[in-house]
Write an enzyme that holds these catalytic residues in place. Structure first.
Site, PDB file in Angstrom:
ATOM      1  N   HIS A 103      -1.894  -3.003  -6.904  1.00  0.00           N
ATOM      2  CA  HIS A 103      -2.493  -2.648  -5.615  1.00  0.00           C
ATOM      3  C   HIS A 103      -3.996  -2.882  -5.649  1.00  0.00           C
ATOM      4  O   HIS A 103      -4.734  -2.169  -6.325  1.00  0.00           O
ATOM      5  CB  HIS A 103      -2.169  -1.185  -5.277  1.00  0.00           C
ATOM      6  CG  HIS A 103      -2.651  -0.788  -3.931  1.00  0.00           C
ATOM      7  ND1 HIS A 103      -3.500   0.257  -3.713  1.00  0.00           N
ATOM      8  CD2 HIS A 103      -2.429  -1.352  -2.707  1.00  0.00           C
ATOM      9  CE1 HIS A 103      -3.766   0.345  -2.420  1.00  0.00           C
ATOM     10  NE2 HIS A 103      -3.133  -0.621  -1.798  1.00  0.00           N
ATOM     11  N   GLU A 151      -4.692  -0.721  -8.877  1.00  0.00           N
ATOM     12  CA  GLU A 151      -3.708   0.253  -9.369  1.00  0.00           C
ATOM     13  C   GLU A 151      -2.497  -0.524  -9.897  1.00  0.00           C
ATOM     14  O   GLU A 151      -1.924  -1.342  -9.174  1.00  0.00           O
ATOM     15  CB  GLU A 151      -3.277   1.202  -8.249  1.00  0.00           C
ATOM     16  CG  GLU A 151      -4.382   2.144  -7.805  1.00  0.00           C
ATOM     17  CD  GLU A 151      -4.008   2.954  -6.564  1.00  0.00           C
ATOM     18  OE1 GLU A 151      -4.083   4.184  -6.620  1.00  0.00           O
ATOM     19  OE2 GLU A 151      -3.669   2.358  -5.533  1.00  0.00           O
ATOM     20  N   SER A 204       0.829  -1.198   0.000  1.00  0.00           N
ATOM     21  CA  SER A 204       0.000   0.000   0.000  1.00  0.00           C
ATOM     22  C   SER A 204       0.862   1.246   0.000  1.00  0.00           C
ATOM     23  O   SER A 204       0.374   2.332  -0.292  1.00  0.00           O
ATOM     24  CB  SER A 204      -0.864   0.033   1.263  1.00  0.00           C
ATOM     25  OG  SER A 204      -1.609  -1.137   1.376  1.00  0.00           O
ATOM     26  N   ASN A 249      -4.522   5.721  -1.915  1.00  0.00           N
ATOM     27  CA  ASN A 249      -4.148   5.860  -0.500  1.00  0.00           C
ATOM     28  C   ASN A 249      -3.567   7.225  -0.173  1.00  0.00           C
ATOM     29  O   ASN A 249      -3.679   7.689   0.967  1.00  0.00           O
ATOM     30  CB  ASN A 249      -3.166   4.764  -0.087  1.00  0.00           C
ATOM     31  CG  ASN A 249      -3.896   3.486   0.271  1.00  0.00           C
ATOM     32  OD1 ASN A 249      -5.097   3.505   0.532  1.00  0.00           O
ATOM     33  ND2 ASN A 249      -3.202   2.378   0.261  1.00  0.00           N
TER      34      ASN A 249
HETATM   35  N1  LIG Z   1      -5.757  -4.795   4.460  1.00  0.00           N
HETATM   36  C1  LIG Z   1      -6.061  -3.967   3.461  1.00  0.00           C
HETATM   37  O1  LIG Z   1      -7.150  -3.370   3.405  1.00  0.00           O
HETATM   38  C2  LIG Z   1      -5.076  -3.770   2.330  1.00  0.00           C
HETATM   39  C3  LIG Z   1      -5.498  -3.136   1.137  1.00  0.00           C
HETATM   40  C4  LIG Z   1      -4.589  -3.018   0.068  1.00  0.00           C
HETATM   41  C5  LIG Z   1      -3.281  -3.484   0.220  1.00  0.00           C
HETATM   42  N2  LIG Z   1      -2.902  -4.074   1.400  1.00  0.00           N
HETATM   43  C6  LIG Z   1      -1.505  -4.563   1.497  1.00  0.00           C
HETATM   44  O2  LIG Z   1      -1.539  -5.969   1.314  1.00  0.00           O
HETATM   45  C7  LIG Z   1      -0.470  -6.581   2.068  1.00  0.00           C
HETATM   46  C8  LIG Z   1      -1.050  -7.650   2.968  1.00  0.00           C
HETATM   47  O3  LIG Z   1      -1.975  -7.040   3.859  1.00  0.00           O
HETATM   48  P1  LIG Z   1      -3.082  -7.920   4.633  1.00  0.00           P
HETATM   49  O4  LIG Z   1      -4.035  -6.931   5.212  1.00  0.00           O
HETATM   50  O5  LIG Z   1      -3.575  -9.026   3.752  1.00  0.00           O
HETATM   51  O6  LIG Z   1      -2.163  -8.542   5.803  1.00  0.00           O
HETATM   52  P2  LIG Z   1      -2.510  -9.734   6.824  1.00  0.00           P
HETATM   53  O7  LIG Z   1      -1.810  -9.402   8.089  1.00  0.00           O
HETATM   54  O8  LIG Z   1      -3.987 -10.019   6.841  1.00  0.00           O
HETATM   55  O9  LIG Z   1      -1.807 -11.010   6.116  1.00  0.00           O
HETATM   56  C9  LIG Z   1      -0.428 -11.136   5.905  1.00  0.00           C
HETATM   57  C10 LIG Z   1      -0.112 -12.633   5.746  1.00  0.00           C
HETATM   58  O10 LIG Z   1       1.265 -12.763   5.303  1.00  0.00           O
HETATM   59  C11 LIG Z   1       1.821 -13.888   5.969  1.00  0.00           C
HETATM   60  N3  LIG Z   1       3.277 -13.729   5.913  1.00  0.00           N
HETATM   61  C12 LIG Z   1       4.054 -12.838   6.608  1.00  0.00           C
HETATM   62  N4  LIG Z   1       5.353 -12.972   6.227  1.00  0.00           N
HETATM   63  C13 LIG Z   1       5.384 -13.947   5.269  1.00  0.00           C
HETATM   64  C14 LIG Z   1       6.418 -14.499   4.471  1.00  0.00           C
HETATM   65  N5  LIG Z   1       7.688 -14.085   4.571  1.00  0.00           N
HETATM   66  N6  LIG Z   1       6.106 -15.476   3.582  1.00  0.00           N
HETATM   67  C15 LIG Z   1       4.812 -15.898   3.459  1.00  0.00           C
HETATM   68  N7  LIG Z   1       3.784 -15.392   4.186  1.00  0.00           N
HETATM   69  C16 LIG Z   1       4.072 -14.428   5.075  1.00  0.00           C
HETATM   70  C17 LIG Z   1       1.213 -13.869   7.358  1.00  0.00           C
HETATM   71  O11 LIG Z   1       1.286 -15.149   7.971  1.00  0.00           O
HETATM   72  C18 LIG Z   1      -0.229 -13.423   7.048  1.00  0.00           C
HETATM   73  O12 LIG Z   1      -1.067 -14.551   6.826  1.00  0.00           O
HETATM   74  C19 LIG Z   1       0.233  -5.427   2.796  1.00  0.00           C
HETATM   75  O13 LIG Z   1       1.332  -5.005   2.022  1.00  0.00           O
HETATM   76  C20 LIG Z   1      -0.852  -4.344   2.847  1.00  0.00           C
HETATM   77  O14 LIG Z   1      -0.310  -3.044   2.954  1.00  0.00           O
HETATM   78  C21 LIG Z   1      -3.759  -4.240   2.448  1.00  0.00           C
END
Ligand SMILES: NC(=O)c1ccc[n+]([C@@H]2O[C@H](COP(=O)([O-])OP(=O)(O)OC[C@H]3O[C@@H](n4cnc5c(N)ncnc54)[C@H](O)[C@@H]3O)[C@@H](O)[C@H]2O)c1
Length: 279
Positions: free
Chosen positions: A134, A146, A113, A185
C-alpha cells in the site's frame, strides 16, 4: 516489474520502478490513461533531476517504461503491482486474469486501500504469492509503503516484495495485518470523513476547516484539500469498504461526499472537488 492501472497511483509506482533501474511494463485498459501516465512520469522525472533530487538521464529512465493494454505482456515480470480502481469485483476479475498469464513464482501485489488482501488472493490459484503493497500519494514523494501479507501469503513472497520495495523503490516499509484500512487509513479516513461532515454541517467554511487543521494541529495539508488530492471517488469507495468491514459509524460516507461524486466533482484529477482547480 509490471503495474496494472496507470492512474494517480500506478503512474507513481511505475516511475519509482524505472528510477530504481528496472524495466517496467504499465498496463491500462484506457489508452488516454496510458498517454497521461507517460507524460506525467516524464514531467515528474525531469523535475526530480532538475531539482537535484535524482541523478539520472531522463531519456534513459523513460526508455525502461513500456505502456500497453496487453495483460499478457506481463508474463516475464518478477512482481506485478495492481493499482486499478477500488472496486472488489473489478479487482477479483483482474486477479483471475493475472493468475492465468503469470508464472506461480511471480509475486502479485495489490495497492488496495481497503479491500481485504485475502479476498483477492483467494480469487487466484496461487494465493501464496499475493499480498498488499500500500503506497501513499504522491508516490514519488511519500516515503512509506505498508506491506500486508494475508493469511494465505507465503513467506517467500512477503520477503521478495519487502526487499524490492526497500531496495528498488527506495521506500520505508511497515508491516500491517490484513484488516481493511491497515495502519494508516484506519486512522486517517475517519479524520477526513469528519472534516467533510463538519463542512456539511456548516461548522465552518472549507478554507477555515483546512486552516484549522494546518495551523492548529501542524498538518502539512488541510483534510479537504487532501480529499481532493486522493480523489473523492476513491475516498467514497474506501469509506464504503472500511464501513462494510468494521461496521463502525466513523467510516460512514457523508452525503456531501456522495453528492460531489454524483456531480463528477472528483477532486484535482477532474479539475473540481471541494476546491476548484480549473484556473
Ligand atoms: N488515490 C490515492 O490517494 C490512493 C492512495 C493509496 C492507494 N490507492 C489505491 O490505489 C488504487 C488505484 O487508485 P488511483 O487513485 O490510482 O485510481 P485512478 O482512478 O486514478 O486510476 C485507476 C486506473 O485503472 C485503470 N483501470 C481500471 N480497470 C482496469 C483494468 N481492469 N485493467 C487495467 N486498468 C484498469 C483506469 O483506466 C485508471 O487509469 C485503488 O485501489 C486505490 O484505493 C489510492
Amino acid at each position: 516489474m509490471g503495474v496494472v492501472g496507470s492512474g494517480i497511483m500506478g503512474m507513481g509506482i511505475a516511475e519509482m520502478g524505472a528510477r530504481g533501474g528496472w524495466s517496467v511494463t504499465v498496463v491500462d485498459t484506457a489508452p488516454a490513461a496510458l498517454e497521461r501516465a507517460r507524460a506525467s512520469i516524464e514531467k515528474s522525472v525531469t523535475r526530480a533531476v532538475s531539482s537535484g533530487k535524482l541523478e539520472a538521464d531522463v531519456a534513459e529512465v523513460m526508455s525502461r517504461l513500456t505502456f500497453t493494454h496487453d495483460l499478457a505482456s506481463l508474463t516475464p515480470c518478477s512482481i506485478v503491482i495492481e493499482a486499478i480502481r477500488e472496486n472488489l469485483e473489478d479487482k477479483v476479475a483482474l486477479f483471475k486474469e493475472l493468475d492465468a498469464v503469470l508464472s506461480p513464482t511471480t509475486v502479485i501485489a495489490t495497492n488496495t486501500s481497503s479491500i481485504p488482501v485475502a479476498k483477492l488472493g483467494a480469487a487466484t490459484a496461487h494465493p501464496g504469492r499475493v499480498l498488499g503493497l500500500h503506497f501513499f500519494n504522491p508516490v514519488p514523494l511519500m516515503p512509506l509503503v505498508e506491506v500486508v501479507p494475508s493469511l494465505l501469503t507465503e513467506d517467500w513472497a512477503t520477503e521478495m516484495a519487502d526487499g524490492f520495495t526497500r531496495e528498488v523503490l527506495g521506500k520505508k516499509v511497515i508491516r500491517a495485518k490484513d484488516r481493511a484500512g491497515f495502519v494508516v487509513n484506519a486512522i486517517l479516513v475517519p479524520y477526513l470523513l469528519s472534516a467533510i461532515r463538519s463542512l456539511d454541517n456548516g461548522v465552518a467554511s472549507l478554507e477555515d476547516i483546512d486552516e484549522g487543521m494546518v495551523g492548529g494541529c501542524g498538518m502539512p495539508m488541510g483534510p479537504l484539500r487532501l480529499c481532493d488530492l486522493i480523489g473523492l471517488d476513491t475516498m467514497l469507495l474506501v469509506a464504503e469498504s472500511l464501513y462494510s468491514e468494521h461496521l463502525d459509524p466513523s467510516f460512514v460516507p457523508p452525503a456531501l461526499l456522495r453528492r460531489h461524486v454524483d456531480a463528477g466533482y472528483l477532486g484535482r484529477k477532474s479539475g473540481r472537488g471541494f476546491y476548484d482547480y480549473s484556473t
